[in-house]
Design an enzyme around this catalytic site. Structure first.
Site, PDB file in Angstrom:
ATOM      1  N   PRO A 208      -2.583  -0.942  -2.080  1.00 50.20           N
ATOM      2  CA  PRO A 208      -1.229  -1.533  -2.032  1.00 50.20           C
ATOM      3  C   PRO A 208      -1.298  -2.976  -1.530  1.00 50.20           C
ATOM      4  CG  PRO A 208      -1.304   0.579  -0.867  1.00 50.20           C
ATOM      5  CD  PRO A 208      -2.722   0.184  -1.150  1.00 50.20           C
ATOM      6  N   GLU A 209      -0.699  -3.875  -2.314  1.00 50.98           N
ATOM      7  CA  GLU A 209      -0.634  -5.272  -1.911  1.00 50.98           C
ATOM      8  C   GLU A 209       0.773  -5.567  -1.375  1.00 50.98           C
ATOM      9  OE1 GLU A 209      -2.991  -7.416  -1.796  1.00 50.98           O
ATOM     10  OE2 GLU A 209      -4.588  -6.474  -2.955  1.00 50.98           O
TER      11      GLU A 209
END
Ligand code: ZN
Length: 273
Positions: free
Chosen positions: A2-3
């Site tokens: 997850p960014e």
């Protein structure tokens, strides 16, 4: 992994179910993830009201009057809002029960984190995980002037300076390649050799790239309510990321790939000087 856009969409997804609500209970199904869970968390949070659901970099900050719950999704974590009686599955390690609903953290690889920062321990911004973070790219203080000023002594390639996260947060591997393409900057350029005008373009490109990704993710918001759904990567089309050997969408040259600090960088040698 997850960014920042995924974390921001997660925040927007869970916030309406948390803010202003009272915690019924906390369930810990493991001793911890990347670090041990605070064992007194159930006693600390039971009956307490959630004041806010914020974010700093990739950390979710769930605010209470007496402190802040810090949640990180690590490599593979995701949060969902489910009916409180939903049976837990194998990788469901942490539940925050709020009346008839539960915010559940699922994290197969267990690189995520759930930590507590007590108000008595001082300013949240000074927390060891938060104090070295760069500026938020979506807030007003982020612009080309700031990038220019903070890179005067940085001779490393601009791609790696962006990834380091101490100047600006949230520009991960995908978004660094994409932003540098949009700004027309070669990823190998030494950061201190880039001038103020080009940094102005880069700041704008970073903002546009992240904003577009968050907008894409907005369409996945309902997944936070789906018992069987798992919010994944946003389906996006990239200019250069993961497109080595394909035609540049702007000029038709072949997109190239190189390794910088063990990470793949993608760029167009014609569009990026
Ligand atoms: Zn090109």
């Amino acid at each position: 992994m997850p960014e920042l856009p995924e974390v921001e969409v997660t925040r927007r997804g869970v916030a309406p179910h948390l803010d202003g609500r009272q915690v019924t209970s906390v369930v810990l199904r493991h001793t911890g993830l990347r670090w041990p869970f605070p064992s007194d968390l159930p006693a600390l949070l039971r009956g307490r009201r959630i004041l806010s659901t914020g974010r700093r970099g990739k950390y979710l900050l769930i605010g209470f009057e007496h402190g802040t719950l810090i949640v990180h999704l690590g490599m593979s974590g995701h949060l969902r809002i489910l009916p409180a009686d939903t049976p837990a599955q194998k990788h469901d390690h942490f539940d925050l029960v709020i009346g008839p609903q539960v915010m559940r953290l699922t994290d197969p690889r267990r690189f995520g984190a759930v930590l507590w920062h007590d108000r008595e321990d001082g300013d949240l911004e000074e927390h060891i995980l938060l104090r070295s973070l760069g500026v938020e790219p979506l807030l007003d203080g982020f612009n080309g002037q700031l990038l220019y000023r903070l890179t005067r002594h940085r001779s490393a390639p601009i791609k790696q300076v962006l990834l380091a996260g101490d100047i600006v947060v949230g520009v991960g591997n995908i978004y660094a390649s994409e932003s540098l393409f949009r700004a027309g900057i070669n990823p190998k350029t030494a950061a201190h050799r880039i001038g103020p005008a080009r940094y102005g373009k880069l700041a704008e490109a970073i903002r546009e790239t992240l904003t577009a990704a968050i907008a894409k993710g907005g369409s996945t918001l309902r997944d936070f309510m789906a018992a069987d759904g798992q919010p994944g990567y946003f389906q996006q089309s990239y200019f250069v990321y993961d497109r080595a050997g394909e035609d540049c969408r702007t000029c038709g040259s072949l997109v190239r790939q190189l390794k910088q600090g063990q990470r793949s960088t993608f760029y167009c040698p014609n569009c990026q000087k």
